[in-house]
Design a protein around this motif. Structure first.
Motif, PDB file in Angstrom:
ATOM      1  N   LYS A  12     -31.425  94.098  63.530  1.00  0.00           N
ATOM      2  CA  LYS A  12     -32.226  95.182  62.936  1.00  0.00           C
ATOM      3  C   LYS A  12     -31.752  96.541  63.474  1.00  0.00           C
ATOM      4  CE  LYS A  12     -36.017  91.972  62.569  1.00  0.00           C
ATOM      5  NZ  LYS A  12     -37.402  91.761  62.258  1.00  0.00           N
ATOM      6  N   HIS A  96     -34.222  91.553  52.831  1.00  0.00           N
ATOM      7  CA  HIS A  96     -35.086  91.268  53.986  1.00  0.00           C
ATOM      8  C   HIS A  96     -36.473  91.848  53.696  1.00  0.00           C
ATOM      9  CE1 HIS A  96     -36.771  91.420  58.020  1.00  0.00           C
ATOM     10  NE2 HIS A  96     -35.879  90.491  58.340  1.00  0.00           N
ATOM     11  N   GLU A  98     -38.422  93.521  55.387  1.00  0.00           N
ATOM     12  CA  GLU A  98     -38.613  94.918  55.804  1.00  0.00           C
ATOM     13  C   GLU A  98     -38.038  95.866  54.753  1.00  0.00           C
ATOM     14  OE1 GLU A  98     -36.912  94.314  59.680  1.00  0.00           O
ATOM     15  OE2 GLU A  98     -38.663  93.084  60.154  1.00  0.00           O
ATOM     16  N   GLU A 168     -38.308  83.424  54.889  1.00  0.00           N
ATOM     17  CA  GLU A 168     -38.932  84.161  55.982  1.00  0.00           C
ATOM     18  C   GLU A 168     -40.349  84.561  55.588  1.00  0.00           C
ATOM     19  OE1 GLU A 168     -35.690  85.919  58.724  1.00  0.00           O
ATOM     20  OE2 GLU A 168     -36.310  87.435  57.306  1.00  0.00           O
ATOM     21  N   ALA A 172     -44.792  85.767  59.637  1.00  0.00           N
ATOM     22  CA  ALA A 172     -44.181  85.161  60.830  1.00  0.00           C
ATOM     23  C   ALA A 172     -43.091  86.043  61.425  1.00  0.00           C
ATOM     24  CB  ALA A 172     -43.605  83.793  60.478  1.00  0.00           C
ATOM     25  N   ILE A 173     -42.756  87.143  60.749  1.00  0.00           N
ATOM     26  CA  ILE A 173     -41.631  87.959  61.222  1.00  0.00           C
ATOM     27  C   ILE A 173     -42.079  88.936  62.297  1.00  0.00           C
ATOM     28  CG2 ILE A 173     -39.878  89.651  60.570  1.00  0.00           C
ATOM     29  CD1 ILE A 173     -39.733  88.319  57.875  1.00  0.00           C
ATOM     30  N   GLY A 174     -41.533  88.754  63.479  1.00  0.00           N
ATOM     31  CA  GLY A 174     -41.817  89.661  64.594  1.00  0.00           C
ATOM     32  C   GLY A 174     -43.245  89.588  65.095  1.00  0.00           C
ATOM     33  N   GLY A 212     -36.632  81.740  58.924  1.00  0.00           N
ATOM     34  CA  GLY A 212     -36.719  82.915  59.791  1.00  0.00           C
ATOM     35  C   GLY A 212     -38.159  83.320  59.997  1.00  0.00           C
ATOM     36  N   GLY A 213     -38.488  83.731  61.205  1.00  0.00           N
ATOM     37  CA  GLY A 213     -39.849  84.159  61.514  1.00  0.00           C
ATOM     38  C   GLY A 213     -40.236  83.653  62.891  1.00  0.00           C
ATOM     39  N   SER A 214     -40.013  84.529  63.911  1.00  0.00           N
ATOM     40  CA  SER A 214     -40.397  84.213  65.297  1.00  0.00           C
ATOM     41  C   SER A 214     -39.746  82.944  65.843  1.00  0.00           C
ATOM     42  CB  SER A 214     -41.925  84.157  65.427  1.00  0.00           C
ATOM     43  OG  SER A 214     -42.491  85.417  65.146  1.00  0.00           O
ATOM     44  N   VAL A 215     -38.519  82.672  65.395  1.00  0.00           N
ATOM     45  CA  VAL A 215     -37.787  81.528  65.964  1.00  0.00           C
ATOM     46  C   VAL A 215     -37.333  81.921  67.374  1.00  0.00           C
ATOM     47  CG1 VAL A 215     -35.715  80.075  65.781  1.00  0.00           C
ATOM     48  CG2 VAL A 215     -36.975  80.720  63.716  1.00  0.00           C
ATOM     49  N   LEU A 233     -32.528  82.384  60.708  1.00  0.00           N
ATOM     50  CA  LEU A 233     -32.251  83.818  60.767  1.00  0.00           C
ATOM     51  C   LEU A 233     -33.193  84.341  61.853  1.00  0.00           C
ATOM     52  CD1 LEU A 233     -30.747  86.279  59.699  1.00  0.00           C
ATOM     53  CD2 LEU A 233     -32.418  86.489  57.877  1.00  0.00           C
ATOM     54  N   VAL A 234     -32.601  84.918  62.882  1.00  0.00           N
ATOM     55  CA  VAL A 234     -33.347  85.208  64.104  1.00  0.00           C
ATOM     56  C   VAL A 234     -33.363  86.705  64.387  1.00  0.00           C
ATOM     57  CG1 VAL A 234     -33.522  84.654  66.561  1.00  0.00           C
ATOM     58  CG2 VAL A 234     -32.457  83.001  64.996  1.00  0.00           C
ATOM     59  N   GLY A 235     -34.548  87.272  64.563  1.00  0.00           N
ATOM     60  CA  GLY A 235     -34.644  88.691  64.885  1.00  0.00           C
ATOM     61  C   GLY A 235     -34.691  88.891  66.398  1.00  0.00           C
ATOM     62  N   GLY A 236     -35.898  89.033  66.921  1.00  0.00           N
ATOM     63  CA  GLY A 236     -36.111  89.362  68.342  1.00  0.00           C
ATOM     64  C   GLY A 236     -35.298  88.521  69.313  1.00  0.00           C
TER      65      GLY A 236
HETATM   66  C1  PEP Z   1     -36.014  88.671  60.956  1.00  0.00           C
HETATM   67  O1  PEP Z   1     -36.097  89.865  61.083  1.00  0.00           O
HETATM   68  O2  PEP Z   1     -35.258  88.209  60.092  1.00  0.00           O
HETATM   69  C2  PEP Z   1     -36.798  87.813  61.830  1.00  0.00           C
HETATM   70  C3  PEP Z   1     -36.929  86.565  61.511  1.00  0.00           C
HETATM   71  O3  PEP Z   1     -37.367  88.414  62.934  1.00  0.00           O
HETATM   72  P1  PEP Z   1     -38.100  87.661  64.168  1.00  0.00           P
HETATM   73  O4  PEP Z   1     -37.232  86.495  64.560  1.00  0.00           O
HETATM   74  O5  PEP Z   1     -38.185  88.692  65.238  1.00  0.00           O
HETATM   75  O6  PEP Z   1     -39.432  87.212  63.678  1.00  0.00           O
END
Ligand code: PEP
Length: 251
Positions: A12, A96, A98, A168, A172-174, A212-215, A233-236
């Motif tokens: 991001k 995405h 966002e 995603e 669940a995202i972030g 994807g979502g808080s993995v 798909l992993v954010g944080g």
């Molecule tokens: C993302 O932004 O695609 C995502 C899944 O973020 P997070 O892992 O932080 O929830």
């Protein structure tokens, strides 16, 4: 059919140039020799080139978080697929949540971008997912069907096989609120059915569907064990070597 799992990090709008390079170098060392899974990182666009250079010759690919669909011209502030390709980019995240919810990106826009990315020979990672209120109203599948139909309209079967879909759930995202492995599997199986309906079984079995979502490194194993979950798909958790490596190893 066995689909190769893809673990991709979405950085991001985070990290400095120095921190991006440090993370890339750290991952390169830590993930060396892991070749049973595809790995990618998606830095902010200005860092795609230096990160791709740092990862050259490694088993880690590089992606962008967005792109514009025109080839060139008077589109101030935008970046083309050709430019991304030029600097070593292989994947592009599209749609995405966002971008859909903060920047108003529609499935129609995602669709033209998907065509542009495919035409350049890059791999689109197209995100779909429902809001909490949509899940609570029981409309998850309907919402995703609309995003799926809109985003992939006119994509030929052979191209569809190359696409990656990231499911995603927006709630669940972030947020730290991860979908249960059962919730993820249910939606992934529904998406695979959508692909089969619009194309055929062979195409449906080829497309990789990431969750994807808080993995994180603690919950990844159970989610990735589900038959229709083909990566994450992993954010944080992609912003530091250890948790991202833990997820890669869970795959
Ligand atoms: C993302 O932004 O695609 C995502 C899944 O973020 P997070 O892992 O932080 O929830």
């Amino acid at each position: 059919m066995t689909r190769r799992l893809l673990i991709a990090g979405n950085w991001k709008m985070n990290l400095s140039l120095a921190a991006s390079l440090e993370l890339a170098e750290g991952l390169k060392k830590a993930a060396a020799g892991i070749n049973n899974v595809d790995i990618a990182v998606c830095p902010p666009s200005v860092y795609v080139q230096p990160v791709a250079a740092a990862l050259k010759g490694s088993n880690i690919g590089v992606g962008a978080q967005n792109v514009y669909f025109e080839k060139e011209g008077a589109f101030t502030g935008e970046i083309s697929v050709g430019m991304l390709k030029d600097v070593g980019c292989q994947y592009v995240i599209l749609g995405h949540s966002e971008r859909r919810h903060i920047l108003g990106e529609s499935s129609e826009i995602v669709n033209v971008k998907t065509h542009a990315v495919l035409a350049a020979g890059l791999i689109p990672i197209v995100c779909v997912g429902e809001l909490l209120k949509e899940r609570e109203a029981g409309t998850t599948e309907l919402v995703i069907r609309k995003q799926f139909d809109g985003s992939f309209s006119g994509v030929a079967a052979d191209d569809m096989k190359k696409c990656v879909i990231a499911y995603e759930p927006v709630w669940a995202i972030g947020t730290g609120k991860v979908a249960t492995p059962e919730q993820a599997e249910e939606v992934h199986a529904a998406i695979r059915k959508m692909i089969e309906k619009n194309y055929n079984k062979e195409v449906a079995e080829s497309v990789r569907i990431q969750y994807g979502g808080s993995v994180n490194d603690k919950n990844a194993k159970e989610i990735l064990a589900k038959p229709n979950v083909d990566g994450a798909l992993v954010g944080g958790a992609s912003l530091k070597v250890d948790p991202f490596l833990g997820i890669i190893k869970s795959a």
